[in-house]
Write a protein that holds these residues in place. Structure first.
Motif, PDB file in Angstrom:
ATOM      1  N   VAL A 245       3.874  -2.045  -9.601  1.00  0.00           N
ATOM      2  CA  VAL A 245       4.333  -2.554  -8.305  1.00  0.00           C
ATOM      3  C   VAL A 245       4.080  -4.054  -8.197  1.00  0.00           C
ATOM      4  CG1 VAL A 245       3.931  -2.471  -5.803  1.00  0.00           C
ATOM      5  CG2 VAL A 245       4.087  -0.344  -7.114  1.00  0.00           C
ATOM      6  N   CYS A 246       2.916  -4.499  -8.667  1.00  0.00           N
ATOM      7  CA  CYS A 246       2.605  -5.935  -8.642  1.00  0.00           C
ATOM      8  C   CYS A 246       3.613  -6.738  -9.458  1.00  0.00           C
ATOM      9  CB  CYS A 246       1.197  -6.177  -9.187  1.00  0.00           C
ATOM     10  SG  CYS A 246      -0.135  -5.719  -8.063  1.00  0.00           S
TER      11      CYS A 246
ATOM     12  N   ALA B 186       0.827  -1.211   0.000  1.00  0.00           N
ATOM     13  CA  ALA B 186       0.000   0.000   0.000  1.00  0.00           C
ATOM     14  C   ALA B 186       0.861   1.261   0.000  1.00  0.00           C
ATOM     15  CB  ALA B 186      -0.928  -0.007   1.211  1.00  0.00           C
ATOM     16  N   LEU B 187       1.907   1.287   0.834  1.00  0.00           N
ATOM     17  CA  LEU B 187       2.766   2.473   0.924  1.00  0.00           C
ATOM     18  C   LEU B 187       3.564   2.676  -0.366  1.00  0.00           C
ATOM     19  CD1 LEU B 187       4.110   2.086   4.586  1.00  0.00           C
ATOM     20  CD2 LEU B 187       2.335   3.650   3.754  1.00  0.00           C
ATOM     21  N   THR B 188       4.078   1.577  -0.930  1.00  0.00           N
ATOM     22  CA  THR B 188       4.848   1.674  -2.175  1.00  0.00           C
ATOM     23  C   THR B 188       3.986   2.183  -3.315  1.00  0.00           C
ATOM     24  OG1 THR B 188       6.219  -0.186  -1.449  1.00  0.00           O
ATOM     25  CG2 THR B 188       6.319   0.405  -3.779  1.00  0.00           C
TER      26      THR B 188
ATOM     27  N   LEU C 103       5.642 -11.422  -2.413  1.00  0.00           N
ATOM     28  CA  LEU C 103       4.468 -12.034  -3.035  1.00  0.00           C
ATOM     29  C   LEU C 103       3.171 -11.454  -2.482  1.00  0.00           C
ATOM     30  CD1 LEU C 103       3.967 -14.291  -5.141  1.00  0.00           C
ATOM     31  CD2 LEU C 103       3.683 -15.875  -3.230  1.00  0.00           C
ATOM     32  N   PHE C 104       3.152 -11.185  -1.171  1.00  0.00           N
ATOM     33  CA  PHE C 104       1.935 -10.700  -0.526  1.00  0.00           C
ATOM     34  C   PHE C 104       1.713  -9.203  -0.739  1.00  0.00           C
ATOM     35  CE2 PHE C 104       2.485 -14.345   2.714  1.00  0.00           C
ATOM     36  CZ  PHE C 104       1.870 -15.225   1.826  1.00  0.00           C
ATOM     37  N   LEU C 105       2.640  -8.514  -1.379  1.00  0.00           N
ATOM     38  CA  LEU C 105       2.419  -7.115  -1.741  1.00  0.00           C
ATOM     39  C   LEU C 105       1.191  -6.955  -2.632  1.00  0.00           C
ATOM     40  CD1 LEU C 105       5.311  -6.389  -0.627  1.00  0.00           C
ATOM     41  CD2 LEU C 105       5.601  -5.005  -2.670  1.00  0.00           C
ATOM     42  N   ASN C 106       0.811  -8.035  -3.320  1.00  0.00           N
ATOM     43  CA  ASN C 106      -0.211  -7.941  -4.365  1.00  0.00           C
ATOM     44  C   ASN C 106      -1.642  -7.927  -3.852  1.00  0.00           C
ATOM     45  OD1 ASN C 106       1.247  -8.483  -7.200  1.00  0.00           O
ATOM     46  ND2 ASN C 106       2.291  -9.618  -5.600  1.00  0.00           N
TER      47      ASN C 106
END
Length: 351
Positions: free
Chosen positions: A223-224, A206-208, A260-263
């Protein structure tokens, strides 16, 4: 594994139904009924004795049906309440419940929040694609990329603890286990890492994305794609270092899962942007259906099948049992890289 698979299958099949209903009828009623049903079944299943295991398996399927109503409708309510960076942050807060365990506080939050539902599209101000889903290529590609993430997480959740235990056997720090259920600390450690990386991944994602949106309008799929590529690299490194160092493998798991969980929240935000408000519940439901169907519903079985086929000729070799499972799990980073290309396709269609 039967309760797990029945849960996934019932969740997957019921999601499109609740998505369709959520776009056409009172979401407050559907959401509340789903949470109530889900909670009651979970409570009653705790009283099932081992003689009625089949009933416990059935209860997992019923829980999947109840949870699919909640998971299909809740993100659309957030999408109606917020826009832009605020929506990303609110979706991130919602998806923090995944690593923490949705069986705890998300039901209470859902019951409380269902009394304050906005009208559909109440905060809707952004550009949109076509009203239906199949012609919406941004939606299709981001959903397929989400399925790639689900494929890897499903396979990892089942097989990585066993893979690390086999690594310990190869390193001669553990005895080979011939029982159906083996005692190992790796499952607990891996579970704790998954919890922490899930929290970190959602927040960092979220921050990125918020920072990158100041530079480009295509920040979300960018980002993804970058995070998935980085995740694939570190997941590959797990199978390089595990034979020599369990600690090194855990470090690679930690970084790979975080990336991986950034998505999670970002993919949901992409969906909110490219689908009109009156079709968002259906879109969330079909994305969930696709993610499970092409992802974690079949990936553990496929990995096990490949591993068994590779070790068939050397069943007594501890080293080959370790290597064969590692070779099978190497399919996961390749699937993730495929998701990178799908996200890149979404990148050029996003606006």
């Amino acid at each position: 594994l039967r309760p797990c698979y029945l849960f996934i299958c019932s969740f997957m099949v019921a999601a499109p139904i609740f998505g369709y209903l959520g776009d056409r009828f009172n979401r407050k009623v559907i959401l509340s009924c789903g949470i109530f049903f889900w909670s009651i079944v979970t409570l009653l299943s705790s009283f099932i004795s081992k003689e009625y295991f089949w009933l416990f398996v059935l209860s997992r399927g019923l829980v999947g049906i109840g949870e699919s109503s909640y998971s299909s409708i809740s993100p659309t309510i957030i999408g109606d309440l917020f826009t832009s960076n605020t929506r990303t942050m609110m979706l991130s807060v919602f998806y923090l419940a995944i690593p923490l365990g949705r069986d705890s506080w998300t039901r209470t939050a859902g019951l409380a929040g269902s009394s304050f539902l906005p009208r559909r599209g109440g905060a809707f101000k952004s550009k949109q694609r076509a009203g239906w889903l199949v012609p919406n290529r941004s939606y299709v590609f981001s959903s397929l990329a989400s399925a790639a993430v689900s494929f890897a997480t499903g396979a990892f959740g089942i097989w990585i603890p066993g893979y690390l235990f086999r690594a310990r056997v190869v390193q001669k720090t553990a005895e080979a286990c011939t029982k159906e259920i083996c005692s190992s600390t790796d499952s607990m450690v891996f579970g704790a890492i998954t919890c922490v990386t899930g929290l970190l991944g959602v927040v960092i994602g979220a921050l990125t994305t918020r920072l990158c949106r100041q530079k480009t309008e295509r920040a979300d799929p960018l980002v993804c794609a970058v995070s998935m590529l980085g995740s694939a690299i570190f997941i590959c490194l797990i199978f390089v270092v595990a034979k020599k160092s369990i600690i090194g493998a855990y470090v690679c798991i930690f970084i790979g899962e975080t990336l991986l969980f950034l998505n999670w929240a970002i993919t949901a935000d992409i969906l909110m942007f490219v689908v009109i408000p009156t079709r968002r519940a259906t879109a969330v439901a079909f994305q969930s259906f696709t993610s499970h169907l092409l992802g974690d519903a079949g990936s553990p079985y496929l990995i096990g099948l490949i591993s068994d086929a590779l070790q068939q000729k050397y069943t007594t070799s501890a080293l080959w049992r370790f290597l064969s499972l590692g070779y099978a799990l190497m399919l996961c980073p390749f699937i993730i890289v495929l998701g990178v290309f799908l996200n890149n396709s979404s990148l050029f269609m996003y606006y």
